[in-house]
Design an enzyme around this catalytic site. Sequence first.
Site, mmCIF file in Angstrom:
data_model
loop_
_atom_site.group_PDB
_atom_site.id
_atom_site.type_symbol
_atom_site.label_atom_id
_atom_site.label_comp_id
_atom_site.label_asym_id
_atom_site.label_seq_id
_atom_site.Cartn_x
_atom_site.Cartn_y
_atom_site.Cartn_z
ATOM 1 C CB CYS A 115 32.692 36.934 38.937
ATOM 2 S SG CYS A 115 31.232 36.404 39.825
ATOM 3 C CD GLU A 142 28.653 29.912 37.079
ATOM 4 O OE1 GLU A 142 28.849 31.022 36.557
ATOM 5 O OE2 GLU A 142 27.582 29.293 36.963
HETATM 6 P P1 NAD Z 1 41.587 30.659 40.451
HETATM 7 O O1 NAD Z 1 41.204 30.187 39.107
HETATM 8 O O2 NAD Z 1 42.995 31.031 40.698
HETATM 9 O O3 NAD Z 1 41.239 29.572 41.567
HETATM 10 C C1 NAD Z 1 39.937 29.049 41.741
HETATM 11 C C2 NAD Z 1 40.032 27.702 42.395
HETATM 12 O O4 NAD Z 1 40.659 26.779 41.501
HETATM 13 C C3 NAD Z 1 40.857 27.646 43.674
HETATM 14 O O5 NAD Z 1 40.241 26.754 44.574
HETATM 15 C C4 NAD Z 1 42.180 27.084 43.189
HETATM 16 O O6 NAD Z 1 42.909 26.440 44.212
HETATM 17 C C5 NAD Z 1 41.707 26.087 42.159
HETATM 18 N N1 NAD Z 1 42.690 25.728 41.141
HETATM 19 C C6 NAD Z 1 43.800 26.397 40.767
HETATM 20 N N2 NAD Z 1 44.429 25.730 39.765
HETATM 21 C C7 NAD Z 1 43.686 24.621 39.516
HETATM 22 C C8 NAD Z 1 43.806 23.543 38.573
HETATM 23 N N3 NAD Z 1 44.802 23.484 37.689
HETATM 24 N N4 NAD Z 1 42.854 22.605 38.590
HETATM 25 C C9 NAD Z 1 41.821 22.645 39.448
HETATM 26 N N5 NAD Z 1 41.663 23.630 40.364
HETATM 27 C C10 NAD Z 1 42.582 24.614 40.387
HETATM 28 O O7 NAD Z 1 40.584 31.850 40.744
HETATM 29 P P2 NAD Z 1 40.575 32.847 41.988
HETATM 30 O O8 NAD Z 1 41.751 33.753 41.801
HETATM 31 O O9 NAD Z 1 40.425 32.066 43.243
HETATM 32 O O10 NAD Z 1 39.222 33.654 41.756
HETATM 33 C C11 NAD Z 1 39.156 34.837 41.037
HETATM 34 C C12 NAD Z 1 38.554 34.622 39.661
HETATM 35 O O11 NAD Z 1 37.345 33.892 39.780
HETATM 36 C C13 NAD Z 1 38.179 35.906 38.960
HETATM 37 O O12 NAD Z 1 38.510 35.839 37.589
HETATM 38 C C14 NAD Z 1 36.671 35.974 39.110
HETATM 39 O O13 NAD Z 1 36.010 36.744 38.140
HETATM 40 C C15 NAD Z 1 36.314 34.539 39.047
HETATM 41 N N6 NAD Z 1 35.032 34.310 39.697
HETATM 42 C C16 NAD Z 1 33.973 33.920 38.937
HETATM 43 C C17 NAD Z 1 32.740 33.738 39.519
HETATM 44 C C18 NAD Z 1 31.559 33.285 38.704
HETATM 45 O O14 NAD Z 1 30.633 32.779 39.286
HETATM 46 N N7 NAD Z 1 31.547 33.425 37.406
HETATM 47 C C19 NAD Z 1 32.579 33.932 40.879
HETATM 48 C C20 NAD Z 1 33.679 34.322 41.631
HETATM 49 C C21 NAD Z 1 34.903 34.496 41.025
#
Ligand code: NAD
Length: 481
Positions: A286, A252
């Site tokens: 998002c 997502e």
């Molecule tokens: P992010 O990708 O930085 O982090 C998300 C999660 O992934 C965190 O728990 C982080 O610690 C973990 N993570 C980071 N690097 C990783 C790796 N290499 N392998 C596995 N896990 C890893 O995202 P964010 O900044 O926390 O969230 C914001 C983004 O999320 C925005 O782009 C937003 O649009 C998106 N978002 C999407 C949805 C959806 O349902 N489509 C919902 C909420 C947020």
Amino acid sequence: MADTAKNGPLDFTTFHNIINNELSPTSTTRHSINPANSKPNPEVPVATQEDVDRAVKHARNAFKEWSKTSFAERRAALSAYADAVDANADAFAETLTMEQGKPLNQAATEVGMASTWIRAMIEIEIKDNVIEEKDDLKIVQRYTPMGVAGAIVPWNFPVLLAMGKIVAAVYTGNAVIVKPSPFTPYCDLKLVELATRFFPPGVIQCLSGDDTLGPMFTDHPGIDKISFTGSIATGKRVMASCAKTLKRVTLELGGNDPAIICDDVDIDAIIPKIGILSYLCSSQICMMIKRLYVHEKIYDAFLEKLIAFVKTLKVGDGNEADVFFGPVQNKMQFEKAKELFSSITTENLKAALGGSIEESHGYFIHPTIIDNPPESSRVVQEEPFAPILPIMKWSDEDDVLEKANALDTGLGASVWSKDFERATRMANQLQAGVVWVNSHFDVSPKAPFGGHKQSGMGVEWGLTGLLAYCNSQTQWLKKSF
Ligand code: NAD
């Protein structure tokens, strides 16, 4: 009758990993920052590879029995868990405001949604699909749990998004290990601590850590499925890592949602909705309206009224009364927003409201509206995840649909018009996982949710979301040789 011991108050002052239903200390700890005042939040664990291995071992053990329980048994445990979340709702909401920054009323709404999600998702029935039935042969498609799910959660909706994954995983008979964002670990650790009252050891666990922890989940051979919510860039890394063990993956990811406003709308009626749906959670959702296309015939009046409405929304610490805009969640996001705001000058854009970010004791950003920027500008092309909204004029239906569909993202999109037939015709041409007419951001635990194009892979919630935690098994059952 509610069970008072099980619904009793949780302690929200100390935070631990949960492994095999025990509070599990780590040799190192860290903390995040309260985005409203830059003060340190309480210490949280830093999980190591050894912790991940231990949690996976317990999850695999727990799966053996949990996968054999009936839907009725899982439903009963989840339903009791929902009651306990409700009983602790105020403490969850306060903690959510502390760690995420969102205003207390929005935090309370998110916590309320978490228990609503539990109760609604467990009403969904997963039935065997009988493909053929004859005297001596039955062919049935069944859905069997996958094993151990890793739930990787972002910082914008840490309670609801973690819960959506927890319920889906355990209701379908899996064990789950939750990994919160290092920016917002507090509520997730407590959600799982609360779960220990209702589920056998190893069924629901939580590991909090630093940036090294996510890859330990995606690389781990003992985890069968990753449900990831976060940015597109990280989603690609997650998928690449999961490919090594051919884990099942649900992604997502980010979006850059268009909303198309037709010339026949009742401007006064929709302005408050558009304002809220563009700026809720300081636009860190998002599926917020991130590109607003307004028909040229009403553009000037619409812009003027939108500015007037947005000016009424208060910016401040989420604990203050009537605040609508809390701070953005973290320093990284604040710096990213400042960098994007600099494009207002470098690209010679016109800010009809706001336009600059001032330093203060927290990561506060006042709402900004950019008046008719070119399609090529960064505020149109990039997902801001900060309260800066580009509003563009349109006149030709095909042209605006083409612009709406032009990006690599396709999470949500909406059309607003009094002419329902016209709006539906336009909506049918939008490339997005969720499309609304005369609304945006409506979600339901029973409605699948996911993105097209680079906004994701697969869906969560609803029956299809539950099936994403299951393997398909086709059985050929012959009564004789
Ligand atoms: P992010 O990708 O930085 O982090 C998300 C999660 O992934 C965190 O728990 C982080 O610690 C973990 N993570 C980071 N690097 C990783 C790796 N290499 N392998 C596995 N896990 C890893 O995202 P964010 O900044 O926390 O969230 C914001 C983004 O999320 C925005 O782009 C937003 O649009 C998106 N978002 C999407 C949805 C959806 O349902 N489509 C919902 C909420 C947020």
